[in-house]
Scaffold this motif. Structure first.
Motif, PDB file in Angstrom:
ATOM      1  N   PHE A 160       0.864  -1.179   0.000  1.00 61.26           N
ATOM      2  CA  PHE A 160       0.000   0.000   0.000  1.00 61.26           C
ATOM      3  C   PHE A 160       0.899   1.227   0.000  1.00 61.26           C
ATOM      4  CE2 PHE A 160      -2.862  -3.208   1.750  1.00 61.26           C
ATOM      5  CZ  PHE A 160      -3.957  -3.014   0.935  1.00 61.26           C
ATOM      6  N   GLY A 161       0.645   2.109  -0.909  1.00 61.46           N
ATOM      7  CA  GLY A 161       1.513   3.267  -1.133  1.00 61.46           C
ATOM      8  C   GLY A 161       2.095   3.209  -2.534  1.00 61.46           C
ATOM      9  N   SER A 162       2.434   2.020  -2.990  1.00 60.95           N
ATOM     10  CA  SER A 162       2.861   1.798  -4.384  1.00 60.95           C
ATOM     11  C   SER A 162       2.140   0.542  -4.872  1.00 60.95           C
ATOM     12  CB  SER A 162       4.371   1.630  -4.467  1.00 60.95           C
ATOM     13  OG  SER A 162       4.785   0.516  -3.710  1.00 60.95           O
ATOM     14  N   TYR A 163       0.837   0.616  -4.898  1.00 64.39           N
ATOM     15  CA  TYR A 163      -0.023  -0.540  -5.136  1.00 64.39           C
ATOM     16  C   TYR A 163       0.075  -1.018  -6.578  1.00 64.39           C
ATOM     17  CZ  TYR A 163      -3.951  -3.584  -4.131  1.00 64.39           C
ATOM     18  OH  TYR A 163      -4.741  -4.689  -3.909  1.00 64.39           O
ATOM     19  N   THR A 164       0.223  -2.325  -6.740  1.00 67.43           N
ATOM     20  CA  THR A 164       0.219  -2.964  -8.052  1.00 67.43           C
ATOM     21  C   THR A 164      -1.011  -3.859  -8.131  1.00 67.43           C
ATOM     22  OG1 THR A 164       2.633  -3.013  -7.999  1.00 67.43           O
ATOM     23  CG2 THR A 164       1.540  -4.390  -9.646  1.00 67.43           C
ATOM     24  N   PRO A 165      -2.019  -3.468  -8.908  1.00 71.25           N
ATOM     25  CA  PRO A 165      -3.243  -4.271  -8.962  1.00 71.25           C
ATOM     26  C   PRO A 165      -3.061  -5.551  -9.761  1.00 71.25           C
ATOM     27  CG  PRO A 165      -3.416  -2.410 -10.445  1.00 71.25           C
ATOM     28  CD  PRO A 165      -2.115  -2.259  -9.705  1.00 71.25           C
ATOM     29  N   LEU A 166      -3.910  -6.528  -9.478  1.00 76.64           N
ATOM     30  CA  LEU A 166      -3.917  -7.761 -10.250  1.00 76.64           C
ATOM     31  C   LEU A 166      -4.603  -7.524 -11.592  1.00 76.64           C
ATOM     32  CD1 LEU A 166      -4.901 -10.445  -7.585  1.00 76.64           C
ATOM     33  CD2 LEU A 166      -2.652 -10.018  -8.573  1.00 76.64           C
ATOM     34  N   SER A 167      -4.160  -8.253 -12.590  1.00 74.04           N
ATOM     35  CA  SER A 167      -4.749  -8.177 -13.921  1.00 74.04           C
ATOM     36  C   SER A 167      -5.500  -9.473 -14.206  1.00 74.04           C
ATOM     37  CB  SER A 167      -3.647  -7.968 -14.957  1.00 74.04           C
ATOM     38  OG  SER A 167      -4.101  -8.282 -16.246  1.00 74.04           O
ATOM     39  N   ALA A 168      -6.790  -9.358 -14.475  1.00 75.71           N
ATOM     40  CA  ALA A 168      -7.590 -10.551 -14.765  1.00 75.71           C
ATOM     41  C   ALA A 168      -7.064 -11.273 -15.992  1.00 75.71           C
ATOM     42  CB  ALA A 168      -9.055 -10.169 -14.955  1.00 75.71           C
ATOM     43  N   SER A 169      -6.599 -10.532 -16.985  1.00 72.15           N
ATOM     44  CA  SER A 169      -6.110 -11.183 -18.210  1.00 72.15           C
ATOM     45  C   SER A 169      -4.823 -11.961 -17.962  1.00 72.15           C
ATOM     46  CB  SER A 169      -5.910 -10.156 -19.326  1.00 72.15           C
ATOM     47  OG  SER A 169      -4.957  -9.188 -18.945  1.00 72.15           O
ATOM     48  N   SER A 170      -3.916 -11.422 -17.142  1.00 71.48           N
ATOM     49  CA  SER A 170      -2.677 -12.170 -16.872  1.00 71.48           C
ATOM     50  C   SER A 170      -2.947 -13.380 -15.982  1.00 71.48           C
ATOM     51  CB  SER A 170      -1.616 -11.265 -16.254  1.00 71.48           C
ATOM     52  OG  SER A 170      -2.021 -10.806 -14.990  1.00 71.48           O
ATOM     53  N   LEU A 171      -3.912 -13.271 -15.067  1.00 70.56           N
ATOM     54  CA  LEU A 171      -4.270 -14.424 -14.242  1.00 70.56           C
ATOM     55  C   LEU A 171      -4.938 -15.506 -15.081  1.00 70.56           C
ATOM     56  CD1 LEU A 171      -5.633 -12.649 -11.034  1.00 70.56           C
ATOM     57  CD2 LEU A 171      -3.375 -13.662 -11.404  1.00 70.56           C
ATOM     58  N   THR A 172      -5.778 -15.095 -16.014  1.00 73.95           N
ATOM     59  CA  THR A 172      -6.407 -16.054 -16.920  1.00 73.95           C
ATOM     60  C   THR A 172      -5.361 -16.751 -17.769  1.00 73.95           C
ATOM     61  OG1 THR A 172      -8.426 -14.743 -17.000  1.00 73.95           O
ATOM     62  CG2 THR A 172      -8.097 -16.327 -18.774  1.00 73.95           C
ATOM     63  N   LYS A 173      -4.388 -15.991 -18.265  1.00 72.14           N
ATOM     64  CA  LYS A 173      -3.314 -16.568 -19.086  1.00 72.14           C
ATOM     65  C   LYS A 173      -2.520 -17.598 -18.284  1.00 72.14           C
ATOM     66  CE  LYS A 173       0.571 -15.067 -21.987  1.00 72.14           C
ATOM     67  NZ  LYS A 173       0.611 -16.293 -22.683  1.00 72.14           N
ATOM     68  N   ALA A 174      -2.199 -17.295 -17.031  1.00 67.45           N
ATOM     69  CA  ALA A 174      -1.469 -18.246 -16.184  1.00 67.45           C
ATOM     70  C   ALA A 174      -2.305 -19.497 -15.929  1.00 67.45           C
ATOM     71  CB  ALA A 174      -1.080 -17.589 -14.865  1.00 67.45           C
ATOM     72  N   ARG A 175      -3.617 -19.329 -15.760  1.00 67.47           N
ATOM     73  CA  ARG A 175      -4.494 -20.479 -15.529  1.00 67.47           C
ATOM     74  C   ARG A 175      -4.583 -21.361 -16.768  1.00 67.47           C
ATOM     75  NH1 ARG A 175      -9.599 -21.197 -16.856  1.00 67.47           N
ATOM     76  NH2 ARG A 175      -9.988 -18.976 -17.160  1.00 67.47           N
ATOM     77  N   VAL A 176      -4.709 -20.751 -17.926  1.00 66.28           N
ATOM     78  CA  VAL A 176      -4.882 -21.511 -19.163  1.00 66.28           C
ATOM     79  C   VAL A 176      -3.553 -22.084 -19.663  1.00 66.28           C
ATOM     80  CG1 VAL A 176      -5.534 -21.314 -21.594  1.00 66.28           C
ATOM     81  CG2 VAL A 176      -6.937 -20.235 -19.835  1.00 66.28           C
TER      82      VAL A 176
END
Length: 116
Positions: free
Chosen positions: A51-67
């Protein structure tokens, strides 16, 4: 008297000759060379944010890792250095956490969440 019907059913089930035998069946699956993710187990995608330099998760990159890599888990650490002297997390930062959860849900993955 309440237990009488349950006892009667138990006796009927346990009497010889009253059991119904299951009919065996065979299921044949087509061979596949696809990587099949084991939901909620196995390898995970490691992520962390501060928190302070927050890096959000990307649904597309998580989907790519899952697939592509069969990774259905995301290990997410939220570092709370910003809150060392504060008793409550701000609504804006909680909204960021909620957005990460929504991205994971959209990607079809589960999360292991840690706060440090």
């Amino acid at each position: 008297m309440r237990f009488l019907p349950a006892a009667a059913v138990a006796v009927a089930v346990l009497l010889p000759g009253t059991a119904v035998a299951a009919t065996p069946s065979t299921v044949t699956y087509a061979p596949s060379t696809a990587a099949i993710a084991n939901p909620g187990r196995g390898f995970f995608t490691y992520t962390e944010t501060h928190f302070g330099s927050y890096t959000p998760l990307s649904a597309s990159s998580l989907t790519k890792a899952r697939v592509d890599q069969a990774r259905s888990l995301v290990y997410r650490i939220f570092y709370l250095e910003k809150y060392q002297a504060v008793d409550q997390i701000s609504a804006a930062d909680l909204a960021l956490v909620r957005a990460d959860f929504a991205a994971a849900r959209a990607a079809g993955v589960k999360m292991v969440v840690r706060f440090a």
